[in-house]
Every structure is written in C-alpha cells, then in structure tokens.
Design a protein around this motif. Sequence first.
Motif, PDB file in Angstrom:
ATOM      1  N   LEU A 170       0.825  -1.198   0.000  1.00 39.17           N
ATOM      2  CA  LEU A 170       0.000   0.000   0.000  1.00 39.17           C
ATOM      3  C   LEU A 170       0.867   1.258   0.000  1.00 39.17           C
ATOM      4  N   HIS A 171       0.721   2.022  -1.067  1.00 38.32           N
ATOM      5  CA  HIS A 171       1.481   3.250  -1.270  1.00 38.32           C
ATOM      6  C   HIS A 171       0.471   4.377  -1.444  1.00 38.32           C
ATOM      7  N   ARG A 172       0.595   5.403  -0.614  1.00 33.45           N
ATOM      8  CA  ARG A 172      -0.374   6.493  -0.622  1.00 33.45           C
ATOM      9  C   ARG A 172       0.303   7.805  -1.013  1.00 33.45           C
ATOM     10  N   LEU A 173      -0.374   8.608  -1.822  1.00 33.46           N
ATOM     11  CA  LEU A 173       0.149   9.887  -2.265  1.00 33.46           C
ATOM     12  C   LEU A 173      -0.607  11.031  -1.596  1.00 33.46           C
ATOM     13  N   GLY A 174       0.069  12.138  -1.437  1.00 30.75           N
ATOM     14  CA  GLY A 174      -0.543  13.360  -0.950  1.00 30.75           C
ATOM     15  C   GLY A 174       0.086  14.537  -1.662  1.00 30.75           C
ATOM     16  N   CYS A 175      -0.326  15.743  -1.308  1.00 30.85           N
ATOM     17  CA  CYS A 175       0.209  16.939  -1.946  1.00 30.85           C
ATOM     18  C   CYS A 175       0.434  18.028  -0.905  1.00 30.85           C
ATOM     19  N   GLN A 176       1.577  18.651  -0.977  1.00 29.54           N
ATOM     20  CA  GLN A 176       1.888  19.836  -0.194  1.00 29.54           C
ATOM     21  C   GLN A 176       2.363  20.928  -1.150  1.00 29.54           C
ATOM     22  N   PHE A 177       2.617  22.118  -0.591  1.00 27.55           N
ATOM     23  CA  PHE A 177       3.102  23.234  -1.392  1.00 27.55           C
ATOM     24  C   PHE A 177       4.356  23.797  -0.750  1.00 27.55           C
ATOM     25  N   HIS A 178       5.456  23.783  -1.519  1.00 26.10           N
ATOM     26  CA  HIS A 178       6.742  24.267  -1.036  1.00 26.10           C
ATOM     27  C   HIS A 178       7.214  25.419  -1.916  1.00 26.10           C
ATOM     28  N   TRP A 179       7.897  26.352  -1.296  1.00 23.23           N
ATOM     29  CA  TRP A 179       8.463  27.480  -2.031  1.00 23.23           C
ATOM     30  C   TRP A 179       9.900  27.146  -2.421  1.00 23.23           C
ATOM     31  N   ARG A 180      10.259  27.483  -3.663  1.00 24.92           N
ATOM     32  CA  ARG A 180      11.609  27.198  -4.164  1.00 24.92           C
ATOM     33  C   ARG A 180      12.353  28.508  -4.387  1.00 24.92           C
ATOM     34  N   ASN A 181      13.573  28.548  -3.928  1.00 24.37           N
ATOM     35  CA  ASN A 181      14.430  29.714  -4.114  1.00 24.37           C
ATOM     36  C   ASN A 181      15.206  29.551  -5.409  1.00 24.37           C
ATOM     37  N   ALA A 357      -9.407  -3.713   0.248  1.00 19.47           N
ATOM     38  CA  ALA A 357     -10.270  -2.528   0.181  1.00 19.47           C
ATOM     39  C   ALA A 357      -9.448  -1.245   0.226  1.00 19.47           C
ATOM     40  N   ILE A 358      -8.461  -1.192   1.100  1.00 15.06           N
ATOM     41  CA  ILE A 358      -7.639   0.009   1.219  1.00 15.06           C
ATOM     42  C   ILE A 358      -6.781   0.190  -0.029  1.00 15.06           C
ATOM     43  N   ALA A 359      -6.336  -0.912  -0.627  1.00 17.43           N
ATOM     44  CA  ALA A 359      -5.553  -0.821  -1.861  1.00 17.43           C
ATOM     45  C   ALA A 359      -6.364  -0.159  -2.972  1.00 17.43           C
ATOM     46  N   ARG A 360      -7.650  -0.504  -3.076  1.00 19.50           N
ATOM     47  CA  ARG A 360      -8.502   0.142  -4.089  1.00 19.50           C
ATOM     48  C   ARG A 360      -8.627   1.629  -3.792  1.00 19.50           C
ATOM     49  N   PHE A 361      -8.811   1.959  -2.523  1.00 17.73           N
ATOM     50  CA  PHE A 361      -8.953   3.359  -2.141  1.00 17.73           C
ATOM     51  C   PHE A 361      -7.690   4.153  -2.467  1.00 17.73           C
ATOM     52  N   THR A 362      -6.510   3.626  -2.088  1.00 19.67           N
ATOM     53  CA  THR A 362      -5.275   4.377  -2.309  1.00 19.67           C
ATOM     54  C   THR A 362      -4.978   4.531  -3.800  1.00 19.67           C
ATOM     55  N   ALA A 363      -5.347   3.544  -4.616  1.00 24.58           N
ATOM     56  CA  ALA A 363      -5.139   3.659  -6.067  1.00 24.58           C
ATOM     57  C   ALA A 363      -6.009   4.780  -6.642  1.00 24.58           C
ATOM     58  N   GLU A 364      -7.273   4.823  -6.220  1.00 23.66           N
ATOM     59  CA  GLU A 364      -8.161   5.883  -6.700  1.00 23.66           C
ATOM     60  C   GLU A 364      -7.705   7.249  -6.185  1.00 23.66           C
ATOM     61  N   GLU A 365      -7.299   7.291  -4.922  1.00 18.92           N
ATOM     62  CA  GLU A 365      -6.826   8.538  -4.334  1.00 18.92           C
ATOM     63  C   GLU A 365      -5.587   9.039  -5.063  1.00 18.92           C
ATOM     64  N   ALA A 366      -4.677   8.138  -5.424  1.00 21.05           N
ATOM     65  CA  ALA A 366      -3.446   8.528  -6.102  1.00 21.05           C
ATOM     66  C   ALA A 366      -3.737   9.182  -7.446  1.00 21.05           C
ATOM     67  N   GLU A 367      -4.712   8.642  -8.182  1.00 17.76           N
ATOM     68  CA  GLU A 367      -5.079   9.246  -9.461  1.00 17.76           C
ATOM     69  C   GLU A 367      -5.612  10.655  -9.262  1.00 17.76           C
ATOM     70  N   HIS A 368      -6.416  10.839  -8.224  1.00 19.25           N
ATOM     71  CA  HIS A 368      -6.940  12.168  -7.918  1.00 19.25           C
ATOM     72  C   HIS A 368      -5.805  13.126  -7.558  1.00 19.25           C
ATOM     73  N   VAL A 369      -4.847  12.669  -6.757  1.00 18.60           N
ATOM     74  CA  VAL A 369      -3.723  13.516  -6.351  1.00 18.60           C
ATOM     75  C   VAL A 369      -2.893  13.913  -7.564  1.00 18.60           C
ATOM     76  N   ARG A 370      -2.627  12.965  -8.453  1.00 18.99           N
ATOM     77  CA  ARG A 370      -1.828  13.275  -9.649  1.00 18.99           C
ATOM     78  C   ARG A 370      -2.514  14.328 -10.512  1.00 18.99           C
ATOM     79  N   ARG A 371      -3.814  14.200 -10.709  1.00 19.78           N
ATOM     80  CA  ARG A 371      -4.541  15.201 -11.499  1.00 19.78           C
ATOM     81  C   ARG A 371      -4.519  16.559 -10.793  1.00 19.78           C
ATOM     82  N   TYR A 372      -4.690  16.539  -9.492  1.00 19.66           N
ATOM     83  CA  TYR A 372      -4.685  17.775  -8.709  1.00 19.66           C
ATOM     84  C   TYR A 372      -3.336  18.480  -8.824  1.00 19.66           C
ATOM     85  N   VAL A 373      -2.240  17.717  -8.727  1.00 21.03           N
ATOM     86  CA  VAL A 373      -0.901  18.301  -8.825  1.00 21.03           C
ATOM     87  C   VAL A 373      -0.689  18.894 -10.212  1.00 21.03           C
TER      88      VAL A 373
END
Length: 388
Positions: A170-181, A357-373
């Motif tokens: 199970l591999h889960r993705l998320g998104c944060q926002f960082h400032w780059r110099n 069940a969690i594997a299905r959730f994390t796969a769907e969540e990852a697709e959403h995160v990638r589109r969001y990014v």
Amino acid sequence: MAEPGSPIPLVRFCTSIEDIAEADWDAFCPGSYPFLKHRFLRALEANGCTTSETGWTPAHLTFWLNGQLAGVAPAWLKTHSMGEYVFDWAWADAYQRYGEEYYPKLLIAVPFTPCQGPRLLLGDTLRKGLTPALLHNLLDSACDALGAHSWHVLFPNPADQQLLARTGKLHRLGCQFHWRNHGYRGFDDFLGALTSRKRKSIRKERRQVSESGVSFQRFSGTDMPAQVLSAFYVFYQATYLKRGQRPYLNEAFFRQLCTAMPEQLHLVMAIRNDTMIAGSLFLTGDDTLYGRYWGCLEEYDFLHFETCYYQGIELAIDLGLSTFDAGAQGEHKLIRGFEPVVTHSWHGIFHPGFHEAIARFTAEEAEHVRRYVDDARAALPFRQENTG
C-alpha cells in the motif's frame, strides 16, 4: 530476500530514545535534518509529548548486522491517529464496525510534523544489502514483536521510498506546497518572477499588514529572550484552543529545543504598539527552512500570510536556503508562489480483506492527487519565462 551470502539483519526496539546513545543515533542521521536528531526526539519524550499517556509509546527500531548496530528508525506504538497528517481515521472506523482491532499500530514518522525526510536511518552496508521484500518482512516482524496490527511509514524521502517500493503493497500519495528559491537576491526579486497581477496582490497584502501598524522582529535560538519564547507559546496554544483542542506540545518542549538546537531555531514575532501579537517558529536543515508552528492573539487581514509565508520567504532567502516547507495543506499557498509537491506514505496492512479494500482506495486517491498536482502546476503564478 537478502542476496546469497549476505548476513540477515535483525530488528529490535527500544522503549525510550534514552536507550540509545546520542552519538550512536546521530551517526545515522544525514546532514542537519532537525526532526530526527536525538536531541529533538529527546525533547519530545522528556517533556511528556510522546509517551504512552499521550498515545505515543516509544518503540524506536534498531537494526543489527553481525551483532553490530547498523541502523535506527523513529517509531511509536500509536493508540490513535492524531498528529500524523496522513489521515487513516476511516480505516480505523471500518475496522471497528467489523469488530476488528486497528490499534495499536506501529508508526515510523516524526510526531506532529508532516515534513518529508529520512525515516529509515540505515548504515551503508545495511541499506545496500536490503531489498523491499526483506525490509517489509523486517517491519512485519517488528509488528509481531510489539503486538501491532499494522505499520505505517509517513513522508519518507526518495532514498527510503526506493526501499519501501514493493509491488502489491500500500502506497499512498498526498500533496503539499513548497516554495523554491530560484536564486532570488531578495523578496522583490522573487516578486519579479510572478505575473503582474499576483505581484500587485502580494504587495497589497503586505502593505495592509504594515498599515495596520504591525512590524516584525526575528530571533534565533542563540539569542532568544525567555519572555519572547513564552509569548510565542501563548500564541501557539491559541491556535489549538480556537479549535477546541489541546496543543500537542508544551512550553517545556520549546525551551529544551531552544537550548538543544539553538542554531537551527528561528522565531519571527509580529509587534503592534510595542506588544507582541503573533509569532511563527521555523527550523532549518541543510538546504530547507521548515515553517512549523504559528499563532496569534489579534486578527488582522493577511497577518497569517505575512507571518508564516512572506516572512519565511525572506528568511529563507537571507539564509541562502533553496526550499521553504511551510507545512501541510494550504491551497492558498499556490497563488503566493508555493509549488505543488507529491508526498508519500507506505502502509503494511495485514488483514487480507481490509488490505484489498484500502488498496482500491489508495489507487483511486493517487489518481486524484496526480490530477490535482498537474492542475496546480498549471495554475502557478509565475511569468511564462520563469516556468520550467
């Protein structure tokens, strides 16, 4: 499995960071990443922030090869999911509905700190000899020894992700926002990289704070007056109390941190009519400024953005740091020049049905995160010639 002829590592655990000598622990800590230094973890534990009473029972992992300490990992047995920033409340609720136990779980992370960084502090020999399959087996065996029902590694850096990457896990993705110099000479230089509309908007926000009579003063851990740190802690508490929560950290923790890691601690205080009204605390690593805690007693338009973000950007530029990690969440950071960054976590869920069940959730969540990014990157406020 380990390569043929390679020694098989063993994993054990400690019930206190004090069970491991500071020199032994820090020998595995890369660079000046602040959150895994022995002193930082000791300040949390010694001041009652990470104890069994708070649901953070220390269970730090030690890895051994041929009887020699070969690596460590910061770990806790958790009886809840607070202070983690990778949210699994729904998983725990599902377990409960079906009469299964989700807690305790083994958490490998930095308490109350959603900052990407090293999580598996391993010597070169051990790291080279490990495979993802062997590492997962070692974490599974640690759970067995501790009576945990699952393990979770939050916000690992790329080197650790390579070791954790295993098909079917199970591999889960998320998104944060960082400032780059990008080599900015000052804040105005940074503004020059933005579109005209965004540049004017930020200048207007900063001007409104200044016209409210608010000014700012910096303090480092090496010159931190006791009354300034006490004032900051009042602000920090207020952030939680406004939400009806108790703060995770106490004033004694901040005082010990200031003494233990003074060169890595910075505080920006907002002042109006000679009175401190807000503050934001930062820690530094090798090339990154980490914005960690903030609070205020008086509300002014854009005070939060100025204290936490714009003052942080100025501090990062002045310190010559390449990245400013201002913490979790914050889509509002995007229009202020913070770029989307994908974050990761890995999870060892043993129950077959829940794993599926969690594997299905994390796969769907990852697709959403990638589109969001992708959408977030397209919305960055930089002038066209400054994108890349």
